[in-house]
Design an enzyme around this catalytic site. Structure first.
Site, PDB file in Angstrom:
ATOM      1  N   PRO A  65     -27.819  27.354  14.451  1.00 28.63           N
ATOM      2  CA  PRO A  65     -26.752  28.161  15.056  1.00 28.63           C
ATOM      3  C   PRO A  65     -27.089  29.641  14.926  1.00 28.63           C
ATOM      4  CG  PRO A  65     -26.035  27.247  12.958  1.00 28.63           C
ATOM      5  CD  PRO A  65     -27.375  26.648  13.265  1.00 28.63           C
ATOM      6  N   HIS A  66     -26.884  30.378  16.001  1.00 28.51           N
ATOM      7  CA  HIS A  66     -27.237  31.796  15.980  1.00 28.51           C
ATOM      8  C   HIS A  66     -26.303  32.578  16.889  1.00 28.51           C
ATOM      9  CE1 HIS A  66     -29.572  29.807  19.136  1.00 28.51           C
ATOM     10  NE2 HIS A  66     -29.482  30.926  19.814  1.00 28.51           N
ATOM     11  N   ALA A  67     -26.204  33.862  16.592  1.00 25.92           N
ATOM     12  CA  ALA A  67     -25.317  34.718  17.378  1.00 25.92           C
ATOM     13  C   ALA A  67     -25.719  36.170  17.203  1.00 25.92           C
ATOM     14  CB  ALA A  67     -23.864  34.526  16.921  1.00 25.92           C
TER      15      ALA A  67
END
Length: 154
Positions: A65-67
């Site tokens: 998960p990345h942002a």
């Protein structure tokens, strides 16, 4: 770029289990808030928004998960090992137990891609994943990640 550039030892955590993806994102966000002085609510929102584009479970029990976040000046990350794997909507439909949360500044550009490549390359190594899965001490997990990256660079 090396793991020591994006990951501090305090950002590595072992969690017995998580009841949902949203709860896991909350755990990751709280860890990032404690380690990097980020806003946990903003992280959860950004991760959930990113996940609507498609699941970040990449297969083989791994999720990335990345942002992108406002207020960051460099790429940072959190690593979580789940003792009980969970459904993550991964591309191979396998439950996830190794989760690498990656956060980048809004204008990170190539640094964000370099960090994703580093994490992806390292976690594709079956030996590294086996070592990560066979240890429950956060310090040991950090050492495995940072030593592996250093040996690949040599």
């Amino acid at each position: 770029m090396e793991f020591t550039d994006i990951l501090v030892s305090k950002a590595v955590k072992v969690i017995a289990q998580s009841s949902s993806k949203k709860r896991l994102f909350r755990d990751i966000a709280e860890q990032a808030e404690a380690c990097y002085d980020l806003d946990a609510s903003a992280i959860v929102d950004a991760l959930l928004d990113r996940e609507t584009l498609g699941p970040t479970g990449v297969g083989n029990g791994i999720a990335l998960p990345h942002a992108r976040l406002d207020g960051l000046d460099q790429v940072v990350s959190v690593f979580v090992r789940l003792e009980k794997p969970m459904d993550f909507g991964a591309v191979d439909r396998q439950p996830v137990d190794l989760v690498f949360g990656l956060f980048a500044p809004q204008a990170a550009g190539v640094d964000h891609l370099k960090a994703l490549a580093l994490v992806s390359r390292t976690l594709r190594d079956k030996d590294v994943c086996a070592k990560l899965r066979s240890n429950t001490d956060a310090g040991t997990l950090y050492t495995i990640l940072t030593e592996q990256a250093a040996s690949q660079a040599a």
